[in-house]
Design a protein around this motif. Structure first.
Motif, PDB file in Angstrom:
ATOM      1  N   TRP A  92      -1.514  12.076  -9.122  1.00 30.85           N
ATOM      2  CA  TRP A  92      -2.413  12.755  -8.174  1.00 30.85           C
ATOM      3  C   TRP A  92      -2.930  14.059  -8.739  1.00 30.85           C
ATOM      4  O   TRP A  92      -4.120  14.275  -8.804  1.00 30.85           O
ATOM      5  CB  TRP A  92      -1.666  13.002  -6.849  1.00 30.85           C
ATOM      6  N   ASP A 111     -15.251   8.509  -2.023  1.00 31.95           N
ATOM      7  CA  ASP A 111     -15.769   7.581  -1.010  1.00 31.95           C
ATOM      8  C   ASP A 111     -17.245   7.299  -1.260  1.00 31.95           C
ATOM      9  O   ASP A 111     -17.667   6.144  -1.392  1.00 31.95           O
ATOM     10  CB  ASP A 111     -15.550   8.167   0.378  1.00 31.95           C
ATOM     11  N   VAL A 155     -11.712   3.979   1.503  1.00 28.66           N
ATOM     12  CA  VAL A 155     -11.063   5.116   0.844  1.00 28.66           C
ATOM     13  C   VAL A 155     -10.311   5.904   1.907  1.00 28.66           C
ATOM     14  O   VAL A 155     -10.914   6.411   2.849  1.00 28.66           O
ATOM     15  CB  VAL A 155     -12.095   6.016   0.131  1.00 28.66           C
ATOM     16  N   ASP A 156      -8.996   5.981   1.759  1.00 31.53           N
ATOM     17  CA  ASP A 156      -8.140   6.662   2.733  1.00 31.53           C
ATOM     18  C   ASP A 156      -7.468   7.845   2.034  1.00 31.53           C
ATOM     19  O   ASP A 156      -6.325   7.762   1.587  1.00 31.53           O
ATOM     20  CB  ASP A 156      -7.100   5.678   3.278  1.00 31.53           C
ATOM     21  N   LEU A 157      -8.192   8.951   1.919  1.00 29.46           N
ATOM     22  CA  LEU A 157      -7.691  10.154   1.258  1.00 29.46           C
ATOM     23  C   LEU A 157      -7.958  11.364   2.140  1.00 29.46           C
ATOM     24  O   LEU A 157      -9.103  11.623   2.508  1.00 29.46           O
ATOM     25  CB  LEU A 157      -8.368  10.355  -0.102  1.00 29.46           C
ATOM     26  N   ARG A 184       0.817  -1.209   0.000  1.00 28.38           N
ATOM     27  CA  ARG A 184       0.000   0.000   0.000  1.00 28.38           C
ATOM     28  C   ARG A 184       0.849   1.257   0.000  1.00 28.38           C
ATOM     29  O   ARG A 184       0.360   2.332  -0.328  1.00 28.38           O
ATOM     30  CB  ARG A 184      -0.890   0.027   1.249  1.00 28.38           C
ATOM     31  N   THR A 185       2.102   1.135   0.357  1.00 30.09           N
ATOM     32  CA  THR A 185       2.927   2.338   0.469  1.00 30.09           C
ATOM     33  C   THR A 185       3.844   2.536  -0.721  1.00 30.09           C
ATOM     34  O   THR A 185       4.645   3.441  -0.712  1.00 30.09           O
ATOM     35  CB  THR A 185       3.787   2.266   1.740  1.00 30.09           C
ATOM     36  N   TRP A 216      -6.031   4.751  -1.905  1.00 31.55           N
ATOM     37  CA  TRP A 216      -5.148   5.489  -1.006  1.00 31.55           C
ATOM     38  C   TRP A 216      -4.181   6.330  -1.839  1.00 31.55           C
ATOM     39  O   TRP A 216      -4.083   6.170  -3.056  1.00 31.55           O
ATOM     40  CB  TRP A 216      -4.391   4.546  -0.075  1.00 31.55           C
ATOM     41  N   ARG A 217      -3.494   7.203  -1.165  1.00 26.06           N
ATOM     42  CA  ARG A 217      -2.502   8.046  -1.831  1.00 26.06           C
ATOM     43  C   ARG A 217      -1.111   7.599  -1.429  1.00 26.06           C
ATOM     44  O   ARG A 217      -0.843   7.319  -0.261  1.00 26.06           O
ATOM     45  CB  ARG A 217      -2.699   9.519  -1.451  1.00 26.06           C
ATOM     46  N   SER A 218      -0.198   7.543  -2.411  1.00 25.34           N
ATOM     47  CA  SER A 218       1.192   7.218  -2.158  1.00 25.34           C
ATOM     48  C   SER A 218       2.056   8.259  -2.861  1.00 25.34           C
ATOM     49  O   SER A 218       2.235   8.215  -4.082  1.00 25.34           O
ATOM     50  CB  SER A 218       1.524   5.816  -2.680  1.00 25.34           C
ATOM     51  N   GLU A 220     -10.033  -0.719  -2.419  1.00 24.23           N
ATOM     52  CA  GLU A 220      -9.210   0.145  -1.570  1.00 24.23           C
ATOM     53  C   GLU A 220      -8.648   1.288  -2.404  1.00 24.23           C
ATOM     54  O   GLU A 220      -8.219   1.084  -3.543  1.00 24.23           O
ATOM     55  CB  GLU A 220      -8.050  -0.648  -0.957  1.00 24.23           C
TER      56      GLU A 220
END
Length: 422
Positions: free
Chosen positions: A415, A300, A318-320, A19-20, A357-359, A355
């Motif tokens: 992004w 989301d 959703v992890d933003l 995820r990272t 997320w932002r990386s 899922e």
């Protein structure tokens, strides 16, 4: 569903990306207890001296002795092709002849790179192919402004005097200056290496990037045209046809209003139902263009709405902390939507998860299901077109779907921060 390899990766087995991290080498996460630096490696052994008359020297001599013939061919080809094309440029066949000559120059450059690779040990990447869009005139323009071909023609012009010198000096050294031959060969070969790298290698990464962007632009245009055709077809065959039938029904009801009120009332009730169906079709069509929930509430809520329409239970995470650019947000929405449609149609899964997320400066999406697996980029599930659309915005797609499942599809998008006030 063949995809361009620079945009889609198919992994028959292996863990999903961390995820990272970005899509790329999928290594396990580092043990926190492990030391931060590896133990120093032993010093490298000193390079062995090169034999005076070893294999490398003889390959260099062979290269120098063949320089005259290849230089003569390249010089004659460059002069004839350019002079013929430019001289006939005032006629209808001049520019096409020049373009064909430049295309042939690319072939000469390819042969020279292979000779340098074989005899001089020079590893040079092959230049990007010319874009094949735009028909005849697109090919003509791309060929005439091809920097790779023009540099190869310049290489052919410069090589003739150099080929005469290297052939003559090497031949004389081979006969009467035997003790200094290895040093002469090495000096000339090093100059040849510089010339090959300078004129026959791709300009730089920018040239490749320009070629990719030109190809991606064509994909975007084709995708937009296909979307417009789909919208036109949906309007014509769906809501428009229903509204035409509704207008005809209301016209008949108006005629029967006085002579047969009950029949007219029934027809109006039927028309009311048709209006509801037409409105629903228009809402579905609008959702397919850009859903209002995405604009108002973000990924989301929009992805939760998509998940609720899937035929299997879907968990959405959703992890933003903030929203990406509107265009990237839309691509992410439609990417997940299409992947969940594939889950519904092909996966035979009991459940799925999404899922987001932002990386760093990348937006990461991952859709996982516990179905039968076997999803491929050439299997007709829409992954080819999806990968091309992601590639058009500098995105990537990774497919990990061994037979028997599970299937994990990971997408990566730039992004591009959302504009202020959006």
């Amino acid at each position: 569903m063949g995809l361009s390899p620079r945009r889609v990766t198919h992994l028959p087995h292996g863990p999903a990306p961390s995820r990272t991290g970005r899509l790329g080498p999928m290594t396990a996460d580092r043990d926190p207890a492990a030391p931060l630096s590896a133990p120093p490696s032993p010093p490298a052994a000193a390079p062995r001296p090169r034999p005076a008359y070893g294999k490398e020297t003889w390959r260099e001599i062979a290269h120098l002795l063949t320089n005259l013939f290849t230089a003569l061919v390249g010089f004659v080809y460059a002069v004839v092709s350019v002079a013929l094309g430019a001289g006939l440029a005032v006629t209808v066949i001049g520019l096409p002849l020049l373009a064909l000559g430049l295309g042939g120059a690319r072939g000469i450059g390819r042969a020279e790179r292979a000779r340098a690779r074989r005899l001089l040990g020079v590893e040079i990447a092959e230049p990007s192919a010319l874009p094949r869009r735009g028909g005849f005139f697109g090919w003509l323009w791309a060929s005439l402004k091809d920097p790779v071909a023009w540099r190869t023609q310049l290489y052919g012009l410069l090589r003739l005097p150099w080929g005469v010198v290297t052939f003559s000096v090497t031949l004389v050294s081979l006969i009467v200056l035997w003790p200094v031959l290895p040093y002469v060969a090495r000096g000339f070969a090093n100059a040849d290496r510089l010339m090959v790298r300078g004129l026959l290698s791709p300009s730089d990464e920018l040239e490749r990037r320009i070629a990719e962007l030109e190809s991606d632009r064509g994909v975007v245009v084709d995708t937009a045209a296909a979307d417009l055709r789909r919208i036109e077809r949906d309007l014509h065959d769906g809501a428009q046809a229903r509204l035409v039938a509704l207008a005809m029904g209301l016209g008949l009801a108006k005629e029967k209003l006085l002579e047969d009120p009950e029949t007219a009332a029934a027809m109006v009730d039927e028309a009311h139902g048709e209006v509801k169906l037409a409105l629903q079709e228009l809402r579905d069509l609008a959702r397919g263009i850009h859903p209002a929930v995405l604009t108002d509430r973000g990924l989301d809520a929009a992805l939760s709405s998509v998940a609720s329409r899937c035929t299997v239970p879907v968990k959405v995470a959703v992890d933003l902390a903030e929203r990406p650019a509107e265009a990237i947000e839309g691509i992410a929405y439609f990417t997940v939507s299409e992947l969940l449609q594939n889950v519904s149609k092909h996966a035979r899964a009991r459940g799925a998860s999404v899922e987001v997320w932002r990386s760093g400066d990348r937006l990461m999406l991952q859709v996982r299901d516990d179905g039968v697996g076997g999803a491929r980029t050439d299997g007709g599930t829409g992954l080819a077109g999806l990968g091309e659309r992601l590639g058009a915005v500098d995105g990537l797609l990774l497919v990990d779907s061994p037979a028997g499942g599970p299937t994990v599809i990971t997408a990566e998008l730039p992004w591009r921060a959302r504009a202020a006030g959006a």
